[in-house]
Design a protein around this motif. Sequence first.
Motif, PDB file in Angstrom:
ATOM      1  N   VAL A 272       0.725  -1.100   0.001  1.00  0.00           N
ATOM      2  CA  VAL A 272      -0.041  -0.184   0.040  1.00  0.00           C
ATOM      3  C   VAL A 272       0.845   1.228   0.051  1.00  0.00           C
ATOM      4  O   VAL A 272       0.564   2.336  -0.666  1.00  0.00           O
TER       5      VAL A 272
ATOM      6  N   TYR B 101       2.651   1.730  -3.313  1.00  0.00           N
ATOM      7  CA  TYR B 101       1.351   2.170  -4.324  1.00  0.00           C
ATOM      8  C   TYR B 101       1.168   3.696  -3.912  1.00  0.00           C
ATOM      9  O   TYR B 101       1.200   4.671  -5.179  1.00  0.00           O
TER      10      TYR B 101
ATOM     11  N   GLU C 114      -5.094   2.618  -8.097  1.00  0.00           N
ATOM     12  CA  GLU C 114      -5.801   2.166  -6.992  1.00  0.00           C
ATOM     13  C   GLU C 114      -6.477   0.753  -7.025  1.00  0.00           C
ATOM     14  O   GLU C 114      -6.400  -0.201  -6.238  1.00  0.00           O
TER      15      GLU C 114
ATOM     16  N   MET D 186      -3.777  -1.847  -7.106  1.00  0.00           N
ATOM     17  CA  MET D 186      -3.399  -2.194  -5.651  1.00  0.00           C
ATOM     18  C   MET D 186      -4.332  -3.069  -4.848  1.00  0.00           C
ATOM     19  O   MET D 186      -3.931  -3.984  -4.184  1.00  0.00           O
TER      20      MET D 186
ATOM     21  N   VAL E 208      -3.460  -6.783  -3.075  1.00  0.00           N
ATOM     22  CA  VAL E 208      -3.730  -6.868  -1.741  1.00  0.00           C
ATOM     23  C   VAL E 208      -4.462  -8.169  -1.661  1.00  0.00           C
ATOM     24  O   VAL E 208      -4.306  -9.288  -0.738  1.00  0.00           O
TER      25      VAL E 208
ATOM     26  N   VAL F 137      -3.490   5.483   0.500  1.00  0.00           N
ATOM     27  CA  VAL F 137      -3.195   4.775   1.635  1.00  0.00           C
ATOM     28  C   VAL F 137      -4.601   4.543   2.523  1.00  0.00           C
ATOM     29  O   VAL F 137      -4.776   3.509   2.691  1.00  0.00           O
TER      30      VAL F 137
ATOM     31  N   GLY G  31      -6.208   1.653   0.536  1.00  0.00           N
ATOM     32  CA  GLY G  31      -5.430   0.671   0.645  1.00  0.00           C
ATOM     33  C   GLY G  31      -5.631  -0.076   2.307  1.00  0.00           C
ATOM     34  O   GLY G  31      -5.832  -1.107   2.330  1.00  0.00           O
ATOM     35  N   ARG G  32      -5.790   0.768   3.183  1.00  0.00           N
ATOM     36  CA  ARG G  32      -5.873   0.442   4.533  1.00  0.00           C
ATOM     37  C   ARG G  32      -7.079  -0.046   4.611  1.00  0.00           C
ATOM     38  O   ARG G  32      -7.540  -1.156   5.420  1.00  0.00           O
TER      39      ARG G  32
END
Length: 123
Positions: free
Chosen positions: A12, A15, A39, A42, A46, A101, A104-105
């Motif tokens: 993350v 990216y 995005e 990513m 993940v 971020v 991603g989180r």
Amino acid sequence: MTTCRDEALRWVHRYAIGGAAFAALPLPISTSAGLVAIETHMMAMVGEIYGENVGSVVTTAAGGSFAILGQGLKFLATRAVGFVPVIGPAIKMGIAGLTIVAIGRGVVGHFERKYPGKIFEKP
């Protein structure tokens, strides 16, 4: 032993750095489409870290959502740049990086609820 969460968060952040650098490019076109691609990729990465193949329908739906979010953030960034033109590129970089971020989180949180504490197995 590395957990999937740790490995996914490493990606993350990678990216986010790439997205921030992309947002800083002085392109004559909008960078939103490129950021959406980053995005969406990513999110698939993940998923692969957690051993799940993210399907094309889910990826397409997420990409559309990211595009809408990106347009709203682009509008805010353009407004912010108008107020402080000297540091405009830094503002765009910050917004792009922080958005990636946050997304991603959120994706990592989703997989952590499904697979809490899963150990990362290198392919």
